[in-house]
Design an enzyme around this catalytic site. Structure first.
Site, PDB file in Angstrom:
ATOM      1  N   LEU A  25      93.009  32.021   0.496  1.00  0.00           N
ATOM      2  CA  LEU A  25      92.138  32.576  -0.377  1.00  0.00           C
ATOM      3  C   LEU A  25      90.591  31.952  -0.023  1.00  0.00           C
ATOM      4  CD1 LEU A  25      93.733  32.369  -3.808  1.00  0.00           C
ATOM      5  CD2 LEU A  25      93.626  34.450  -2.261  1.00  0.00           C
ATOM      6  N   GLY A  26      90.609  30.619   0.561  1.00  0.00           N
ATOM      7  CA  GLY A  26      89.276  30.320   0.991  1.00  0.00           C
ATOM      8  C   GLY A  26      89.608  28.770   1.492  1.00  0.00           C
ATOM      9  N   GLY A  28      87.217  24.877   2.346  1.00  0.00           N
ATOM     10  CA  GLY A  28      86.099  23.975   2.084  1.00  0.00           C
ATOM     11  C   GLY A  28      86.169  22.642   2.981  1.00  0.00           C
ATOM     12  N   PHE A  30      87.012  20.062   1.548  1.00  0.00           N
ATOM     13  CA  PHE A  30      88.432  19.477   1.189  1.00  0.00           C
ATOM     14  C   PHE A  30      89.555  19.804   1.622  1.00  0.00           C
ATOM     15  CE2 PHE A  30      87.673  23.542  -1.254  1.00  0.00           C
ATOM     16  CZ  PHE A  30      88.884  23.935  -1.102  1.00  0.00           C
ATOM     17  N   GLY A  31      89.569  21.173   2.149  1.00  0.00           N
ATOM     18  CA  GLY A  31      90.953  21.745   2.596  1.00  0.00           C
ATOM     19  C   GLY A  31      90.887  23.176   2.315  1.00  0.00           C
ATOM     20  N   VAL A  33      92.445  26.747  -0.076  1.00  0.00           N
ATOM     21  CA  VAL A  33      93.103  27.384  -1.570  1.00  0.00           C
ATOM     22  C   VAL A  33      93.779  28.602  -1.065  1.00  0.00           C
ATOM     23  CG1 VAL A  33      92.471  28.576  -3.641  1.00  0.00           C
ATOM     24  CG2 VAL A  33      90.999  26.831  -3.009  1.00  0.00           C
ATOM     25  N   LYS A  48      95.184  24.586  -4.688  1.00  0.00           N
ATOM     26  CA  LYS A  48      94.162  23.859  -3.797  1.00  0.00           C
ATOM     27  C   LYS A  48      94.785  22.708  -2.836  1.00  0.00           C
ATOM     28  CE  LYS A  48      89.638  21.607  -4.570  1.00  0.00           C
ATOM     29  NZ  LYS A  48      88.624  21.018  -5.357  1.00  0.00           N
ATOM     30  N   ASP A 143      78.579  21.495  -9.934  1.00  0.00           N
ATOM     31  CA  ASP A 143      78.504  22.460  -8.958  1.00  0.00           C
ATOM     32  C   ASP A 143      78.675  24.101  -9.406  1.00  0.00           C
ATOM     33  OD1 ASP A 143      77.976  23.145  -6.222  1.00  0.00           O
ATOM     34  OD2 ASP A 143      80.198  22.904  -5.766  1.00  0.00           O
TER      35      ASP A 143
END
Length: 339
Positions: A25-26, A28, A30-31, A33, A48, A143
């Site tokens: 799905l996405g 970032g 961080f890793g 999703v 996530k 955020d």
């Protein structure tokens, strides 16, 4: 995709014991999703997947702590994404959430038009409810932006939205002056200027999100902190004096003005500086106290209690040490002395 090789995540993979990856799905810092199907419940969920790197791992632990604190809130009434727990996949922490339709950013791009007041009103009410709920338990999101607001189901009107991504959220008591958190174009002026801030930074971000929905573009698209402050001053005027001038800060700025007087005959003398009330409360321990000692003092305060106000003359050192700060912001602050 090569982007996900470090996490070895592909469609059809199983995360943990029962989460089969159906889509990415996405992504970032961080890793990623992933949309996963829980083979035990047959429900589709959003997972996530945090990288197993030290900094990311620590942030994931902080996020879980915040999510646990938020369990006292009703996720539907408070318009906050439902958290369904966490599990490990090898060395990666995976955090599970309810699966929602699409981000508000994606919805904006899909619609490609301005939002009407009738559409904006329920969105604003829902997001204000979410923030009020978070703030009531002492949590700041940090955020808020269209990417972190999810549309529950785009086919239903009025839109139902939920706040997501608590990776940068933290207790209000843990907010640190001089820290730069969140996405630059949604940062509040007090954060940009390195002065104390609180949960009201979320409200600044909410105002910018609503303006963006109404106008169809980002209100302050700055490429640096200097740009951001300049745009804000140009559109809203100079920040209030008490934002920068309080207590010792006000006296310190007054002293600088006196030393930089263009009329040499009226310029303050060295003795007058020494006699100034700025030094009345606490005389420096030693004139030989070096910059290294000063920075160590600041570091101790950054990692300890913020009940003690650090010496204002070293405020610029704090700003200069943080690599994210555009150097030109220092000149912007100096300009503020003469407004």
């Amino acid at each position: 995709s090569d982007k996900y090789k470090n996490l070895s995540i592909r469609k059809g993979n199983t995360l943990g014991t029962c989460h089969v990856v159906e889509d990415i799905l996405g992504e970032g810092a961080f890793g990623v999703v992933a949309k996963c199907r829980n083979t035990e419940t047959q429900k589709s969920v959003a997972v996530k997947v945090n990288k197993g790197e030290e900094g990311v791992l620590q942030q994931a632990i902080y996020e879980i702590a915040v999510l646990k604190r938020m369990q006292c809130l009703d996720h539907d009434i408070c318009n906050i994404v439902q958290w369904d727990g966490f599990f490990f996949d090898k060395e990666n922490i995976c955090i599970t959430f309810e699966l929602l339709d699409m981000s508000l950013r994606g919805y904006m791009e899909e619609q490609d038009r301005f939002f009407t007041i009738g559409e904006l009103k329920p969105i604003l009410h829902q997001l204000a409810t979410a923030l009020a709920s978070l703030h009531s338990i002492g949590i700041t999101h940090m955020d808020l932006k269209p990417d972190n607001i999810m549309v529950v189901d785009r086919s239903h009107q009025p839109l139902k939205v939920k706040l997501i991504d608590f990776g940068l959220a933290r207790p209000v008591s843990a907010l640190h002056q001089g820290e730069f958190v969140g996405t630059r174009v949604y940062r509040a002026p007090e954060m940009l200027l390195g002065v104390p801030f609180d949960e009201s930074v979320d409200m600044w971000a909410l105002g910018l999100v609503m303006a963006e929905l109404a106008m169809g573009c980002c209100m302050y698209p700055g490429n640096s902190h200097y740009d951001m402050v300049r745009y804000i001053v140009e559109t809203q005027g100079q920040p209030p004096d008490d934002l920068l001038d309080n207590g010792d800060q006000k006296m310190f700025i007054s002293l600088i003005k006196s030393m930089l007087n263009l009329d040499a005959s009226n310029r303050i003398t060295a003795q007058q500086v020494l006699d100034h009330e700025f030094f009345a409360a606490s005389i420096p321990q030693s004139p030989s106290r070096d910059a290294g000692t000063q920075l160590t003092h600041i570091d101790n305060q950054q990692h300890g209690s913020f009940n003690v106000q650090h010496p204002v003359p070293f405020r610029f050192l704090v700003l200069n040490r943080v690599h994210m700060v555009d150097k030109s912001l220092l000149f912007q602050q100096c300009h503020c002395f003469f407004i």
